[in-house]
Design a protein around this motif. Structure first.
Motif, PDB file in Angstrom:
ATOM      1  N   GLN A 125      54.399   5.845  64.930  1.00  0.00           N
ATOM      2  CA  GLN A 125      54.374   4.720  63.999  1.00  0.00           C
ATOM      3  C   GLN A 125      54.184   5.203  62.573  1.00  0.00           C
ATOM      4  O   GLN A 125      53.370   6.087  62.314  1.00  0.00           O
ATOM      5  N   ILE A 126      54.931   4.603  61.648  1.00  0.00           N
ATOM      6  CA  ILE A 126      54.804   4.883  60.219  1.00  0.00           C
ATOM      7  C   ILE A 126      54.367   3.578  59.556  1.00  0.00           C
ATOM      8  O   ILE A 126      55.028   2.549  59.719  1.00  0.00           O
ATOM      9  N   THR A 127      53.268   3.619  58.836  1.00  0.00           N
ATOM     10  CA  THR A 127      52.764   2.435  58.145  1.00  0.00           C
ATOM     11  C   THR A 127      53.015   2.592  56.654  1.00  0.00           C
ATOM     12  O   THR A 127      52.578   3.570  56.043  1.00  0.00           O
ATOM     13  N   LEU A 128      53.738   1.630  56.089  1.00  0.00           N
ATOM     14  CA  LEU A 128      54.027   1.621  54.656  1.00  0.00           C
ATOM     15  C   LEU A 128      53.057   0.677  53.957  1.00  0.00           C
ATOM     16  O   LEU A 128      52.833  -0.440  54.426  1.00  0.00           O
ATOM     17  N   THR A 129      52.518   1.111  52.840  1.00  0.00           N
ATOM     18  CA  THR A 129      51.685   0.251  52.002  1.00  0.00           C
ATOM     19  C   THR A 129      52.502  -0.081  50.764  1.00  0.00           C
ATOM     20  O   THR A 129      52.989   0.825  50.081  1.00  0.00           O
ATOM     21  N   THR A 130      52.657  -1.386  50.503  1.00  0.00           N
ATOM     22  CA  THR A 130      53.520  -1.835  49.410  1.00  0.00           C
ATOM     23  C   THR A 130      52.884  -2.997  48.660  1.00  0.00           C
ATOM     24  O   THR A 130      51.821  -3.477  49.026  1.00  0.00           O
ATOM     25  N   ASN A 131      53.594  -3.462  47.659  1.00  0.00           N
ATOM     26  CA  ASN A 131      53.179  -4.674  46.958  1.00  0.00           C
ATOM     27  C   ASN A 131      53.949  -5.889  47.491  1.00  0.00           C
ATOM     28  O   ASN A 131      53.957  -6.938  46.879  1.00  0.00           O
ATOM     29  N   ALA A 132      54.601  -5.726  48.642  1.00  0.00           N
ATOM     30  CA  ALA A 132      55.416  -6.790  49.230  1.00  0.00           C
ATOM     31  C   ALA A 132      54.546  -7.799  49.971  1.00  0.00           C
ATOM     32  O   ALA A 132      53.338  -7.631  50.112  1.00  0.00           O
ATOM     33  N   ASN A 133      55.199  -8.793  50.474  1.00  0.00           N
ATOM     34  CA  ASN A 133      54.546  -9.802  51.300  1.00  0.00           C
ATOM     35  C   ASN A 133      55.211  -9.752  52.672  1.00  0.00           C
ATOM     36  O   ASN A 133      56.364 -10.155  52.778  1.00  0.00           O
ATOM     37  N   PRO A 134      54.597  -9.201  53.713  1.00  0.00           N
ATOM     38  CA  PRO A 134      53.227  -8.691  53.806  1.00  0.00           C
ATOM     39  C   PRO A 134      53.075  -7.301  53.170  1.00  0.00           C
ATOM     40  O   PRO A 134      54.055  -6.591  52.993  1.00  0.00           O
ATOM     41  N   ILE A 135      51.825  -6.935  52.879  1.00  0.00           N
ATOM     42  CA  ILE A 135      51.524  -5.677  52.185  1.00  0.00           C
ATOM     43  C   ILE A 135      51.869  -4.459  53.036  1.00  0.00           C
ATOM     44  O   ILE A 135      52.379  -3.483  52.530  1.00  0.00           O
ATOM     45  N   ALA A 136      51.581  -4.514  54.335  1.00  0.00           N
ATOM     46  CA  ALA A 136      51.848  -3.375  55.221  1.00  0.00           C
ATOM     47  C   ALA A 136      53.072  -3.653  56.087  1.00  0.00           C
ATOM     48  O   ALA A 136      53.261  -4.765  56.566  1.00  0.00           O
ATOM     49  N   GLU A 137      53.880  -2.633  56.253  1.00  0.00           N
ATOM     50  CA  GLU A 137      55.080  -2.710  57.093  1.00  0.00           C
ATOM     51  C   GLU A 137      55.001  -1.545  58.068  1.00  0.00           C
ATOM     52  O   GLU A 137      54.631  -0.444  57.686  1.00  0.00           O
ATOM     53  N   LYS A 138      55.339  -1.791  59.343  1.00  0.00           N
ATOM     54  CA  LYS A 138      55.274  -0.739  60.353  1.00  0.00           C
ATOM     55  C   LYS A 138      56.660  -0.412  60.888  1.00  0.00           C
ATOM     56  O   LYS A 138      57.434  -1.306  61.199  1.00  0.00           O
ATOM     57  N   LEU A 139      56.946   0.884  60.976  1.00  0.00           N
ATOM     58  CA  LEU A 139      58.203   1.384  61.524  1.00  0.00           C
ATOM     59  C   LEU A 139      57.871   2.232  62.749  1.00  0.00           C
ATOM     60  O   LEU A 139      56.775   2.800  62.832  1.00  0.00           O
ATOM     61  N   HIS A 140      58.815   2.334  63.692  1.00  0.00           N
ATOM     62  CA  HIS A 140      58.562   3.092  64.913  1.00  0.00           C
ATOM     63  C   HIS A 140      59.719   4.020  65.245  1.00  0.00           C
ATOM     64  O   HIS A 140      60.884   3.644  65.120  1.00  0.00           O
TER      65      HIS A 140
END
Length: 149
Positions: A125-140
């Protein structure tokens, strides 16, 4: 004792009256969120739309490296800022754009997974922290690793 309690209550009430109960939209817009970008209203926030958030690399042999590009688009109304990309272990290395992604523009999260020392079913899993909505995005990255022959 009652007098001290009464004075404490009066002081608390007075202090509470000195605080403002709400902020203006401009004040909220000038705040900074987790990603280090100015806060925006939810309907104006950047949004990450991935072509696919899960990549199945199938069955590979231990020691092979998997390279994959997670492609996305900023479908929001303000620039997207990615401040961090963190994998579940050191065997997976993500690389992300360091400059803002304008609304309507596309970007790529490049990921390399090294299967050395891994066996069986994997879900990295890769967790991205961003200024988006939602703040965190997960990739697999998912798949299976077989023993070398």
């Amino acid at each position: 004792m009652k007098k001290l309690l009464m004075m404490a209550l009066v002081a608390t009430a007075f202090a509470a009256c000195q605080q403002t109960s709400s902020q203006t939209v401009e004040e909220k817009a000038n705040e900074v969120n987790v990603a280090g970008a100015p806060a925006v209203l939810a309907e104006d926030a950047p949004q990450m739309k991935f072509e696919k958030a899960i990549f199945d690399f199938g069955v590979i042999t231990m020691g092979e490296k998997v390279h994959y590009d997670f492609k996305f688009k900023n479908t929001g109304k303000t620039p997207l800022i990615i401040t961090n990309a963190e994998a579940t272990c050191g065997c997976t290395v993500p690389d992300y754009p360091k400059t803002p992604i304008k609304p309507g523009d596309e970007g790529i999260i490049k990921v390399i997974f090294d299967s050395e020392g891994k066996m069986g079913i994997q879900d990295k899993q890769i967790t991205l922290t961003t200024n988006a909505n939602p703040i965190a995005e997960k990739l697999h990255l998912v798949g299976e690793i077989k023993e070398r022959k």
